[in-house]
Design an enzyme around this catalytic site. Structure first.
Site, short mmCIF file in Angstrom:
data_model
loop_
_atom_site.label_atom_id
_atom_site.label_comp_id
_atom_site.label_asym_id
_atom_site.label_seq_id
_atom_site.Cartn_x
_atom_site.Cartn_y
_atom_site.Cartn_z
N HIS A 197 0.83 -1.20 0.00
CA HIS A 197 0.00 0.00 0.00
C HIS A 197 0.87 1.26 0.00
O HIS A 197 0.60 2.21 -0.74
CB HIS A 197 -0.92 0.01 1.22
CG HIS A 197 -2.17 -0.79 1.04
ND1 HIS A 197 -2.17 -2.15 0.93
CD2 HIS A 197 -3.49 -0.41 0.95
CE1 HIS A 197 -3.42 -2.59 0.79
NE2 HIS A 197 -4.22 -1.56 0.79
N HIS B 141 0.86 -3.75 9.02
CA HIS B 141 2.29 -3.59 8.77
C HIS B 141 2.98 -2.99 9.99
O HIS B 141 2.37 -2.26 10.77
CB HIS B 141 2.53 -2.65 7.58
CG HIS B 141 2.26 -3.27 6.25
ND1 HIS B 141 3.04 -4.27 5.72
CD2 HIS B 141 1.29 -3.02 5.34
CE1 HIS B 141 2.56 -4.61 4.53
NE2 HIS B 141 1.50 -3.88 4.28
#
Length: 350
Positions: free
Chosen positions: A117, A164
């Site tokens: 992302h 993450h």
């Protein structure tokens, strides 16, 4: 080697503690940060930003798609090689006393490093800001402020939802900038003919499969992260096949083949379409993107081999269709091609 492994575990530990602190100290941020990850899904690069940038500037739209394909390819290969953990399963597998919040967007199944992302956001917003400010001829300072604001928003979103660790997002951002410089800014590949471009597309597919086969030969399960995701995700319905590495491979490889076969260089002479033509092309392009997304959502997933094959064909056909549609719109009588007009104007007085 042991020092590197120890350093990585320290990064995971400090990162997990930072995520827990962010979630506990600012729970109200979730209402804003969770949608950021949804809006910044890498698939939007193909179905939204590609036709949008293409309509504003044809050449930059093609360069963006090339850069985004390389972005997706590098991210998938790097994830297989670097073997990065994700926070939501790491805190459980390591039996820490850290509790992390999960959302419907947390349980991605691929390895965690680098952040796809963050990497995609860097490529998308660099190319978008460059295109928009180029069209307006001003607003660069504001544009780059928006660029960095979007990077920070995505950074916070990805760590807030426990998808993450912070260092994975930072690495993704830096990799994205390198890809932009090499593939979008320089863009020497755009001058190549169809056959070399097809060979480049084949290389992307074969290299990704080669890494997969090499890992198997070395006794490493490339799908190890899928097992951990299924084991540690709070709800099974939060596991999506769209987040698997193989799906990403079908998406970028299909798009690469579509771009190489699209004959995009034939549009080089059409440099100044009218505003009405650009607007029409943008609306149709975005419509095709949504149609592609609708077909994707309704593809049967019982047999994954057929699903991946259809995804490859869908992405290739989508890219070819969008580029050919733009070519037809820009080439018809709505096109305000100044160079074409000048040649016709001169010939009438010859």
């Amino acid at each position: 080697m042991e020092a590197l492994l120890s350093l990585r575990q320290d990064l995971y530990s400090y990162g997990a503690q930072s995520i827990a602190h962010l979630q506990q100290a600012y729970p109200q941020l979730g209402d804003w940060l969770v949608p950021v990850s949804s809006a910044g899904d890498p698939s939007k690069g193909f179905i939204v930003f590609f036709p949008f940038i293409l309509a504003l500037n044809y050449q930059k739209g093609v360069k963006f798609l090339g850069a985004f394909i390389i972005c997706e390819w590098f991210n998938m290969v790097a994830k297989w090689v670097l073997h990065g953990e994700r926070p939501y399963w790491w805190v459980v597998e390591q039996q820490t006393n850290i509790t992390l919040v999960q959302t419907s967007l947390t349980c991605e199944t691929g390895p965690g490093v680098p952040s796809g992302h963050s990497q995609a956001t860097a490529v998308i917003w660099f190319c978008l800001i460059d295109t928009v400010t180029g069209c307006l001829g001003r607003g660069k300072v504001l544009g780059w402020f928006v660029f960095f604001a979007m990077q920070i928003a995505m950074f916070l979103s990805r760590i807030y939802i426990s998808a993450h660790f912070p260092h994975q997002c930072l690495l993704g951002f830096l990799v994205g900038l390198v890809i932009v410089k090499k593939v979008y800014v320089k863009a020497s590949w755009m001058q190549r003919k169809t056959f070399p471009l097809v060979l480049m597309s084949v290389f992307l597919i074969s290299s990704a499969l080669g890494v997969y086969m090499l890992l198997l030969k070395l006794g490493v399960d490339p799908n190890w992260s899928i097992t951990l995701a299924k084991k540690n995700c709070l709800k099974p319905e939060w596991i999506y096949v769209d987040t698997t590495p193989f799906y990403a491979m079908m998406r970028f490889s299909g798009s690469a083949v579509g771009l190489s076969l699209s004959g995009f260089l034939s549009m080089e002479v059409f440099s100044s379409p009218k505003l009405a033509t650009k607007g029409s092309a943008m609306m149709i392009g975005l419509g095709l993107g949504q149609l592609s997304n609708l077909i994707h959502k309704n593809l049967p997933r019982e047999n994954l081999d057929y699903f991946y094959l259809f995804e490859f064909l869908l992405n290739a056909f989508y890219v070819i269709t969008v580029i050919k549609m733009f070519q037809m719109l820009f080439a018809n009588n709505l096109c305000g091609n100044q160079r074409h007009f000048n040649r016709s104007h001169k010939s009438s007085y010859a």
